[in-house]
Write an enzyme that holds these catalytic residues in place. Structure first.
Site, PDB file in Angstrom:
ATOM      1  NE  ARG A 125      -2.649  17.866  23.305  1.00 52.83           N
ATOM      2  CZ  ARG A 125      -1.799  18.223  24.267  1.00 52.83           C
ATOM      3  NH1 ARG A 125      -0.601  18.684  23.958  1.00 52.83           N
ATOM      4  NH2 ARG A 125      -2.160  18.147  25.523  1.00 52.83           N
ATOM      5  CE  LYS A 147     -14.783   8.330   6.078  1.00 53.68           C
ATOM      6  NZ  LYS A 147     -15.972   7.556   5.654  1.00 53.68           N
ATOM      7  CD  GLU A 189     -14.266  -0.915  -0.067  1.00 52.01           C
ATOM      8  OE1 GLU A 189     -15.038  -0.092  -0.603  1.00 52.01           O
ATOM      9  OE2 GLU A 189     -14.270  -1.149   1.153  1.00 52.01           O
ATOM     10  CE  LYS A 231     -11.299   7.213   0.254  1.00 50.46           C
ATOM     11  NZ  LYS A 231     -11.215   6.128   1.212  1.00 50.46           N
ATOM     12  CD  GLU A 241     -18.851   9.797   5.552  1.00 47.35           C
ATOM     13  OE1 GLU A 241     -17.781   9.222   5.280  1.00 47.35           O
ATOM     14  OE2 GLU A 241     -19.811   9.265   6.093  1.00 47.35           O
ATOM     15  NE  ARG A 245     -13.966  10.155   3.092  1.00 44.13           N
ATOM     16  CZ  ARG A 245     -12.729  10.215   3.543  1.00 44.13           C
ATOM     17  NH1 ARG A 245     -12.187  11.381   3.804  1.00 44.13           N
ATOM     18  NH2 ARG A 245     -12.016   9.120   3.715  1.00 44.13           N
ATOM     19  CG  ASN A 249     -19.495   5.327   4.031  1.00 44.71           C
ATOM     20  OD1 ASN A 249     -18.398   4.789   4.136  1.00 44.71           O
ATOM     21  ND2 ASN A 249     -19.766   6.489   4.575  1.00 44.71           N
ATOM     22  CG  HIS A 252     -18.963   0.740   3.394  1.00 44.59           C
ATOM     23  ND1 HIS A 252     -18.972   0.685   2.012  1.00 44.59           N
ATOM     24  CD2 HIS A 252     -17.651   0.698   3.762  1.00 44.59           C
ATOM     25  CE1 HIS A 252     -17.722   0.615   1.583  1.00 44.59           C
ATOM     26  NE2 HIS A 252     -16.903   0.623   2.609  1.00 44.59           N
ATOM     27  CG  HIS A 256     -19.577  -1.012   8.473  1.00 49.07           C
ATOM     28  ND1 HIS A 256     -19.491   0.354   8.579  1.00 49.07           N
ATOM     29  CD2 HIS A 256     -18.485  -1.386   7.744  1.00 49.07           C
ATOM     30  CE1 HIS A 256     -18.404   0.794   7.956  1.00 49.07           C
ATOM     31  NE2 HIS A 256     -17.782  -0.241   7.439  1.00 49.07           N
ATOM     32  CG  HIS A 269     -14.024  -3.845   5.009  1.00 47.56           C
ATOM     33  ND1 HIS A 269     -15.030  -3.324   5.797  1.00 47.56           N
ATOM     34  CD2 HIS A 269     -13.785  -2.903   4.048  1.00 47.56           C
ATOM     35  CE1 HIS A 269     -15.364  -2.122   5.344  1.00 47.56           C
ATOM     36  NE2 HIS A 269     -14.626  -1.841   4.286  1.00 47.56           N
TER      37      HIS A 269
HETATM   38  P1  NAD Z   1      -6.230  -6.556   6.120  1.00 49.77           P
HETATM   39  O1  NAD Z   1      -5.493  -5.367   6.501  1.00 49.77           O
HETATM   40  O2  NAD Z   1      -6.725  -7.450   7.198  1.00 49.77           O
HETATM   41  O3  NAD Z   1      -5.340  -7.402   5.095  1.00 49.77           O
HETATM   42  C1  NAD Z   1      -5.847  -8.589   4.584  1.00 49.77           C
HETATM   43  C2  NAD Z   1      -4.892  -9.775   4.789  1.00 49.77           C
HETATM   44  O4  NAD Z   1      -3.875  -9.751   3.792  1.00 49.77           O
HETATM   45  C3  NAD Z   1      -4.176  -9.782   6.115  1.00 49.77           C
HETATM   46  O5  NAD Z   1      -4.054 -11.087   6.583  1.00 49.77           O
HETATM   47  C4  NAD Z   1      -2.819  -9.218   5.762  1.00 49.77           C
HETATM   48  O6  NAD Z   1      -1.804  -9.575   6.664  1.00 49.77           O
HETATM   49  C5  NAD Z   1      -2.590  -9.818   4.411  1.00 49.77           C
HETATM   50  N1  NAD Z   1      -1.698  -9.094   3.521  1.00 49.77           N
HETATM   51  C6  NAD Z   1      -1.596  -7.773   3.374  1.00 49.77           C
HETATM   52  N2  NAD Z   1      -0.789  -7.486   2.343  1.00 49.77           N
HETATM   53  C7  NAD Z   1      -0.350  -8.661   1.837  1.00 49.77           C
HETATM   54  C8  NAD Z   1       0.481  -9.007   0.757  1.00 49.77           C
HETATM   55  N3  NAD Z   1       0.987  -8.093  -0.066  1.00 49.77           N
HETATM   56  N4  NAD Z   1       0.727 -10.315   0.536  1.00 49.77           N
HETATM   57  C9  NAD Z   1       0.179 -11.268   1.337  1.00 49.77           C
HETATM   58  N5  NAD Z   1      -0.662 -10.985   2.357  1.00 49.77           N
HETATM   59  C10 NAD Z   1      -0.917  -9.701   2.601  1.00 49.77           C
HETATM   60  O7  NAD Z   1      -7.528  -6.189   5.239  1.00 49.77           O
HETATM   61  P2  NAD Z   1      -7.786  -5.090   4.115  1.00 49.77           P
HETATM   62  O8  NAD Z   1      -8.809  -5.668   3.245  1.00 49.77           O
HETATM   63  O9  NAD Z   1      -6.530  -4.590   3.526  1.00 49.77           O
HETATM   64  O10 NAD Z   1      -8.415  -3.881   4.932  1.00 49.77           O
HETATM   65  C11 NAD Z   1      -9.641  -3.990   5.580  1.00 49.77           C
HETATM   66  C12 NAD Z   1      -9.715  -2.902   6.633  1.00 49.77           C
HETATM   67  O11 NAD Z   1      -9.684  -1.641   6.006  1.00 49.77           O
HETATM   68  C13 NAD Z   1     -10.980  -2.954   7.461  1.00 49.77           C
HETATM   69  O12 NAD Z   1     -10.662  -2.817   8.810  1.00 49.77           O
HETATM   70  C14 NAD Z   1     -11.761  -1.761   6.967  1.00 49.77           C
HETATM   71  O13 NAD Z   1     -12.592  -1.215   7.961  1.00 49.77           O
HETATM   72  C15 NAD Z   1     -10.673  -0.811   6.586  1.00 49.77           C
HETATM   73  N6  NAD Z   1     -11.072   0.198   5.605  1.00 49.77           N
HETATM   74  C16 NAD Z   1     -10.781   1.484   5.880  1.00 49.77           C
HETATM   75  C17 NAD Z   1     -11.102   2.462   4.975  1.00 49.77           C
HETATM   76  C18 NAD Z   1     -10.693   3.891   5.233  1.00 49.77           C
HETATM   77  O14 NAD Z   1     -11.129   4.775   4.500  1.00 49.77           O
HETATM   78  N7  NAD Z   1      -9.863   4.134   6.210  1.00 49.77           N
HETATM   79  C19 NAD Z   1     -11.722   2.132   3.763  1.00 49.77           C
HETATM   80  C20 NAD Z   1     -11.996   0.791   3.513  1.00 49.77           C
HETATM   81  C21 NAD Z   1     -11.653  -0.175   4.441  1.00 49.77           C
HETATM   82  N1  GLY Z   2     -14.084   4.238   2.577  1.00 46.30           N
HETATM   83  C1  GLY Z   2     -14.991   5.333   2.732  1.00 46.30           C
HETATM   84  C2  GLY Z   2     -14.304   6.630   2.860  1.00 46.30           C
HETATM   85  O1  GLY Z   2     -13.102   6.733   2.812  1.00 46.30           O
HETATM   86  O2  GLY Z   2     -14.960   7.610   3.015  1.00 46.30           O
END
Ligand code: NAD
Ligand code: GLY
Length: 368
Positions: A125, A147, A189, A231, A241, A245, A249, A252, A256, A269
């Site tokens: 939890r 998130k 972003e 942010k 949100e 907030r 998006n 998005h 998405h 993404h």
């Molecule tokens: P990712 O986590 O897939 O990383 C991208 C690639 O880079 C991967 O292959 C990873 O292994 C590699 N990598 C990471 N760091 C590295 C480094 N320093 N050197 C070499 N390679 C490296 O993708 P991302 O773009 O970081 O994240 C996308 C995800 O984030 C999506 O799932 C999206 O939905 C999510 N997201 C979440 C929020 C939130 O608020 N929680 C906001 C935006 C995006």
């Molecule tokens: N990436 C959108 C949010 O964090 O709300």
């Protein structure tokens, strides 16, 4: 927190407040992890790409803070942001007999961060976790704001929780190993924050886009800090949100749909969000909110950032219908109405529904 950390941005959320620390060479320093919740054990969750690069340095930095440090390497990629992979984290926690004080460290991009955060939110939890984002996208967006989620085949980030980390460690030096395509995805972003909230920042990005693509340290430090500040402000006003907030998006809703429609991982993404911003800007123009010149300016900047600006065709027979069907699953949809983040004017956004015929026309125009 006292240390040699270059800059700190505070996320102000009463008893869930925390710092984002931003600087060079932070990840491997013990001082970066001072004053976190006390525990005998930590679990570093990373993936098969990032762990070989940075896990040893993180483990060494944590050695003085925790008696036992476990590690787990998830498979890499958006396609693995699912139940099966999430369960590997629970298996590791239970297999190592971790207790409810165990601190999780998410070492990786947004995929590792979102899954580790969700595991932390639900294991016993709720256990503390720390974000150590290693992609640009994760440093400027996903690691901040609490998130957490996994994907479902029918929709992106559909299963998750709001759960804040104890700290976010943005070590700018790790961006050196990031492939250029991932840098561009992160820039999407960063660019997003301009049209929705801060036009002077948009102007600055416009003037420094080549430095940012080259990961020039000073420009990158500014972009990461400024993005985190924007942010932090938005999340501080509206953590879960309920209203404001949602502007984060921007792009998005379309983005998405691209990710789910093509299959997770086909487009990054950030690429899908960048292209989604172009589509949302065209929709804003069609709604009479902004002029064509601003749409063109945004499109040009995204193009210069190395991002696709034409959407993919998801269905040869009824492409717009396919986008609409996918967008219905968006979390902002209310009672069957798709909600879009629209630009009301440069630097200002709002959430609104739009006439279906107009959305169809935008999709037809924006997809190649
Ligand atoms: P990712 O986590 O897939 O990383 C991208 C690639 O880079 C991967 O292959 C990873 O292994 C590699 N990598 C990471 N760091 C590295 C480094 N320093 N050197 C070499 N390679 C490296 O993708 P991302 O773009 O970081 O994240 C996308 C995800 O984030 C999506 O799932 C999206 O939905 C999510 N997201 C979440 C929020 C939130 O608020 N929680 C906001 C935006 C995006
Ligand atoms: N990436 C959108 C949010 O964090 O709300």
């Amino acid at each position: 927190m006292t240390s040699n950390i270059a800059e700190t941005v505070r996320i102000d959320l009463a008893d869930r407040s925390y710092d984002i620390v931003i600087g060079e060479n932070l990840l491997g320093q013990a001082v970066t992890y001072q004053n976190l919740p006390k525990a005998s054990a930590a679990l570093i969750v990373s993936n098969t790409t990032v762990a070989p690069l940075y896990e040893a340095a993180l483990k060494q930095a944590l050695a003085g803070h925790y008696k036992t440090i476990h590690t787990l390497h998830l498979p890499d990629g958006e396609a693995h942001k699912d139940w099966v992979t999430l369960n590997q984290i629970f298996d590791a926690l239970l297999g190592h007999a971790c207790d409810r004080k165990t601190v999780l460290f998410a070492l990786g991009g947004g995929v590792v961060g979102d899954m580790t955060g969700f595991a932390a939110a639900s294991f016993m939890r709720g256990v503390p976790f720390v974000q150590v984002p290693t992609t640009l996208l994760a440093q400027v967006d996903s690691s901040v704001g609490g998130k957490t989620a996994i994907n479902h085949p029918m929709g992106k980030n559909m299963i998750g929780a709001f759960y804040q980390p104890q700290r976010v460690v943005c070590d700018l030096s790790v961006l050196k190993t990031l492939p250029p395509r991932e840098v561009s995805a992160g820039l999407a972003e960063i660019i997003k924050y301009g049209p929705i909230a801060d036009m002077p920042f948009f102007e600055w990005i416009d003037g420094h886009i080549d430095d940012l693509r080259a990961c020039e340290p000073k420009a990158m430090a500014h972009a990461v800090r400024k993005s985190c500040e924007i942010k932090a402000y938005v999340v501080g006003q509206d953590e879960r949100e309920a209203g404001l907030r949602a502007i984060l998006n921007f792009g998005h809703t379309f983005g998405h749909a691209i990710e789910a429609g093509l299959g997770y991982g086909e487009w990054l993404h950030g690429e899908a969000v960048g292209c989604g911003m172009v589509m949302a800007a065209h929709l804003s123009e069609a709604m009479g909110l902004i002029d064509a010149a601003f749409v063109q300016r945004l499109t040009n900047l995204l193009d210069r950032a190395g991002l696709p600006t034409k959407g993919p065709v998801l269905n040869a027979n009824d492409n717009a219908g396919q986008y609409l069907a996918l967008m219905l699953h968006d979390k902002k949809s209310v009672a069957g109405d798709i909600q879009f983040v629209l630009i009301e004017g440069p630097g200002k956004a709002r959430v609104s529904k739009a006439p279906e015929a107009m959305v169809r026309a935008v999709i037809d125009r924006c997809c190649a």
